[in-house]
Motif scaffolding. Structure first.
Motif, PDB file in Angstrom:
ATOM      1  N   GLU B  99     -14.549 144.903  52.777  1.00 26.69           N
ATOM      2  CA  GLU B  99     -14.625 144.892  51.311  1.00 26.69           C
ATOM      3  C   GLU B  99     -15.872 144.146  50.840  1.00 26.69           C
ATOM      4  OE1 GLU B  99     -12.671 146.725  49.737  1.00 26.69           O
ATOM      5  OE2 GLU B  99     -10.930 146.936  51.042  1.00 26.69           O
ATOM      6  N   GLU B 106     -15.413 143.583  44.557  1.00 24.93           N
ATOM      7  CA  GLU B 106     -15.362 143.384  43.097  1.00 24.93           C
ATOM      8  C   GLU B 106     -14.497 144.453  42.441  1.00 24.93           C
ATOM      9  OE1 GLU B 106     -19.318 142.808  41.432  1.00 24.93           O
ATOM     10  OE2 GLU B 106     -18.746 140.700  41.277  1.00 24.93           O
ATOM     11  N   LEU B 108     -11.970 146.130  44.061  1.00 25.31           N
ATOM     12  CA  LEU B 108     -10.589 145.910  44.514  1.00 25.31           C
ATOM     13  C   LEU B 108      -9.945 144.727  43.794  1.00 25.31           C
ATOM     14  CD1 LEU B 108      -8.310 146.673  46.481  1.00 25.31           C
ATOM     15  CD2 LEU B 108      -9.345 145.142  48.145  1.00 25.31           C
ATOM     16  N   PHE B 109     -10.680 143.614  43.734  1.00 25.82           N
ATOM     17  CA  PHE B 109     -10.054 142.415  43.170  1.00 25.82           C
ATOM     18  C   PHE B 109     -10.167 142.310  41.650  1.00 25.82           C
ATOM     19  CE2 PHE B 109     -10.575 141.234  47.655  1.00 25.82           C
ATOM     20  CZ  PHE B 109      -9.230 141.086  47.933  1.00 25.82           C
ATOM     21  N   SER B 110     -10.781 143.322  41.027  1.00 24.39           N
ATOM     22  CA  SER B 110     -10.722 143.361  39.562  1.00 24.39           C
ATOM     23  C   SER B 110      -9.419 144.029  39.136  1.00 24.39           C
ATOM     24  CB  SER B 110     -11.919 144.111  38.981  1.00 24.39           C
ATOM     25  OG  SER B 110     -11.843 145.484  39.310  1.00 24.39           O
ATOM     26  N   PRO B 112      -5.243 144.296  39.222  1.00 24.35           N
ATOM     27  CA  PRO B 112      -4.235 143.216  39.219  1.00 24.35           C
ATOM     28  C   PRO B 112      -3.492 143.111  40.547  1.00 24.35           C
ATOM     29  CG  PRO B 112      -3.500 145.069  37.889  1.00 24.35           C
ATOM     30  CD  PRO B 112      -4.866 145.415  38.361  1.00 24.35           C
ATOM     31  N   VAL B 113      -4.161 142.581  41.528  1.00 22.43           N
ATOM     32  CA  VAL B 113      -3.579 142.440  42.859  1.00 22.43           C
ATOM     33  C   VAL B 113      -4.092 141.140  43.467  1.00 22.43           C
ATOM     34  CG1 VAL B 113      -5.427 143.901  43.813  1.00 22.43           C
ATOM     35  CG2 VAL B 113      -3.360 143.598  45.101  1.00 22.43           C
ATOM     36  N   SER B 114      -3.199 140.401  44.106  1.00 24.54           N
ATOM     37  CA  SER B 114      -3.622 139.107  44.661  1.00 24.54           C
ATOM     38  C   SER B 114      -4.213 139.301  46.052  1.00 24.54           C
ATOM     39  CB  SER B 114      -2.434 138.156  44.738  1.00 24.54           C
ATOM     40  OG  SER B 114      -1.550 138.593  45.753  1.00 24.54           O
ATOM     41  N   LYS B 117      -1.476 139.585  48.734  1.00 21.29           N
ATOM     42  CA  LYS B 117      -0.851 140.901  48.871  1.00 21.29           C
ATOM     43  C   LYS B 117      -1.779 141.861  49.620  1.00 21.29           C
ATOM     44  CE  LYS B 117       2.271 140.799  44.940  1.00 21.29           C
ATOM     45  NZ  LYS B 117       2.430 141.168  43.540  1.00 21.29           N
ATOM     46  N   GLY B 258      -7.919 131.685  50.493  1.00 21.47           N
ATOM     47  CA  GLY B 258      -8.594 130.472  50.025  1.00 21.47           C
ATOM     48  C   GLY B 258     -10.089 130.619  49.865  1.00 21.47           C
ATOM     49  N   LYS B 259     -10.619 131.787  50.186  1.00 18.89           N
ATOM     50  CA  LYS B 259     -12.092 131.865  50.121  1.00 18.89           C
ATOM     51  C   LYS B 259     -12.593 132.520  48.844  1.00 18.89           C
ATOM     52  CE  LYS B 259     -13.552 135.895  52.861  1.00 18.89           C
ATOM     53  NZ  LYS B 259     -14.122 136.306  54.130  1.00 18.89           N
ATOM     54  N   ASP B 260     -13.773 132.096  48.454  1.00 17.76           N
ATOM     55  CA  ASP B 260     -14.398 132.657  47.262  1.00 17.76           C
ATOM     56  C   ASP B 260     -14.976 134.028  47.585  1.00 17.76           C
ATOM     57  OD1 ASP B 260     -13.808 130.488  45.753  1.00 17.76           O
ATOM     58  OD2 ASP B 260     -15.829 129.625  45.771  1.00 17.76           O
ATOM     59  N   GLN B 261     -14.907 134.875  46.602  1.00 20.13           N
ATOM     60  CA  GLN B 261     -15.470 136.209  46.766  1.00 20.13           C
ATOM     61  C   GLN B 261     -16.984 136.166  46.557  1.00 20.13           C
ATOM     62  OE1 GLN B 261     -13.114 139.140  44.710  1.00 20.13           O
ATOM     63  NE2 GLN B 261     -14.993 140.134  44.114  1.00 20.13           N
ATOM     64  N   THR B 262     -17.712 136.859  47.428  1.00 20.69           N
ATOM     65  CA  THR B 262     -19.175 136.849  47.249  1.00 20.69           C
ATOM     66  C   THR B 262     -19.613 138.068  46.460  1.00 20.69           C
ATOM     67  OG1 THR B 262     -19.398 137.942  49.382  1.00 20.69           O
ATOM     68  CG2 THR B 262     -19.716 135.579  49.321  1.00 20.69           C
TER      69      THR B 262
END
Lengths: 277, 262
Positions: B99, B106, B108-110, B112-114, B117, B258-262
């Motif tokens: 991803e 960006e 996928l995580f935009s 509404p999914v954690s 999950k 726990g990681k930030d998305q780049t």
């Protein structure tokens, strides 16, 4: 429509990348029904702010509430009401456009068929093409459809018009205006100043990770520096002047002034002035 | 989450089919070849069984290569173990990192999914892929046995397949955890790890002083010759494998969420 409702509330948010600066003590609010411009030079902290707002990254301190809810605790619930368009607009290359749009709608759990079709028609999106066959501009159009088809309450656009032709840019802003007129709110991060002048109600300027100002677009050009044009002692000069005008008046005493024009700076000049100072 | 699961399965069903047909097809071809090589195998069986550590390494000290069961365990077993393990690495090594590597995070995580999950949904897709891979291969091998009108030792057969699945899950779990740390395609690392662990198992069987290497290699508890020859597996190794799997999944979850998305 209640225009006083706060949609975005960022309070003392700080994000650092190790020793590098990210965003420092940022506080701002955006009210419902506004198109809010978010400006700043590269590396100013705009993308960091947007990413923190959408829960893509964690921040070190402060609070971010969207629709009155903490993004750290209600991320999924909040994102269900947000339409985000990233600057890169990347999708799975082997998928068809139709499949990507469908996937976005299905994951949201809403039937966006009609709205999606309308958007594809107005933006002239060929839904049978594979993503890998699309240019940047066409990928942007797919991204717009994915961000708008569920009629969200908040739009977050990161440089939305780069790669779009002028006609599509105009269609895009017409769509934004229509959704905003229906009560949606829009946050627009861009470098294109004419877009801000034409479409934004308020603007925030970021510089080196800090918020410089939040103002109505009209107020921005009315405040601060003035553009001075004169012919003094036979010499034509033009410059921005941000001090007391009485001081300027005193400075002119004893000189031969044949032309004098004091005008508001253009929006571009106002921004550049903020960037510089 | 079923749509993301469906999306994952759709993305890699061709890879799954290709690997399953290749490994299963090769295994079936080997089984069918046995009938034409039966006499030569019988002639070679004694000499193969008397090659000391080398015989032990390929399980020829426990099973006769002259029987179909022995031939399957030594020849097809090796293809299946390696093929299955490599497929496990292929299906999990990039599943989280792709991803970010493909800049699709960006998108996928935009939605509404954690992230949590997404981790479990993707792991679900990996498990489904591995299960289908083994079922397809079993189908191929079963057809081979049926074509030769040979009976299948049911208890040993299912124990072997269960251990193969556990081997696949353990290796996939390790690669899955590695994928959570990475932001790029690291398929080579996954395949390298599989070959390294296979080599550890082989060395531990050939060189008596290196016997302890079998502890770290999951291939030790999934060995076809041992399971088909004795009807038993190294239970301690299998339990350790299950423990490693749980630890790998926990690591993947903690790291990825726990990681930030780049």
């Amino acid at each position: 429509m209640d225009n006083q409702k706060t949609v975005i509330e960022i309070s003392h948010m700080t994000k650092k990348y190790g020793k590098h600066r990210g965003v420092t003590d940022l506080s701002l609010t955006v009210e419902q029904g506004k198109v809010f411009g978010f400006l700043g030079p590269n590396g100013a902290g705009k993308s960091t702010t947007i990413r923190a707002m959408l829960g893509f990254i964690r921040f070190d301190s402060g609070r971010i509430n969207l629709f009155g809810k903490d993004i750290r605790r209600h991320r999924e619930e909040i994102l269900a009401q947000v339409g985000y368009m990233p600057s890169e607009a990347m999708f799975y290359p082997a998928m068809k456009v139709r499949e990507v749009i469908q996937l976005a709608a299905q994951v949201r759990g809403v039937d966006c068929g009609e709205e999606g079709e309308m958007l594809c028609e107005r933006l002239q999106v060929d839904t049978e093409k594979k993503i890998r066959e699309l240019s940047l501009g066409n990928r942007k159009k797919v991204s717009i459809v994915c961000a708008m088809q569920h009629s969200p309450r908040l739009f977050v656009f990161d440089e939305p018009t780069s790669g779009l032709d002028p006609l599509m840019q105009s269609t895009f802003f017409s769509l934004v205006r229509e959704y905003v007129d229906q009560g949606a709110t829009c946050m627009l991060s861009t470098h294109v100043l004419p877009e801000v002048r034409r479409y934004c109600d308020h603007v925030a300027i970021m510089k080196e990770g800090e918020l410089q100002c939040v103002k109505a677009v009209t107020a921005l050009t009315n405040a601060g520096a003035r553009r001075i044009k004169w012919v003094r002692d036979g010499k034509r000069e033009e410059f921005l002047y941000d001090r007391d005008l009485n001081e300027l008046h005193r400075e002119l005493a004893g000189h031969d002034i044949t032309e004098l024009l004091i005008e508001e700076p253009s929006l571009e000049e106002a921004f550049i002035e903020y960037y510089r100072t | 989450m079923r749509y993301i699961y469906g999306h994952e399965m759709k993305q890699y069903w061709k890879t799954l089919l290709l690997w399953a047909v290749c490994v299963g097809g090769m295994g079936m071809a080997c089984i069918l070849l046995y009938s034409t090589m039966q006499e030569e195998m019988a002639a070679m069986a004694d000499s193969f069984a008397a090659m000391g550590g080398f015989s032990a390494a390929f399980g020829m000290d426990q099973l006769s290569i002259a029987t179909l069961k022995g031939f399957f365990a030594t020849e097809v077993g090796t293809i299946h173990e390696l093929g299955g393990a490599m497929f496990a690495a292929v299906s999990s090594m990039n599943i989280l990192s792709k991803e970010e590597d493909g800049h699709t995070s960006e998108f996928l995580f935009s939605l509404p999914v954690s992230r949590g999950k997404v981790v479990w949904t993707k792991w679900g897709a990996v498990c489904t892929g591995l299960l289908l891979f083994h079922l397809i291969c079993m189908g191929f091998y079963g057809m081979g046995f049926l074509a030769l009108s040979e009976g299948i030792p049911v208890k040993e057969w299912f124990l072997y397949q269960a251990m193969q699945l556990l081997l696949g899950l353990e290796l996939a779990g390790i690669c899955f955890a590695a994928s959570a740390f990475s932001r790029q395609n690291r398929l080579g690392v996954g395949l390298g790890l599989v070959l390294l662990l296979y080599a550890c198992d082989l060395v531990s069987r050939v060189v008596p002083k290196m016997e302890k290497l079998s502890v770290i290699s999951p291939f030790a508890y999934a060995n076809a010759s041992e399971i088909l020859g004795t009807g038993k597996t190294a239970a301690g190794g299998a339990l350790l494998g299950a423990g490693v799997l749980v630890l790998a999944l926990w690591t993947a979850y903690v790291k990825y969420t726990g990681k930030d998305q780049t």
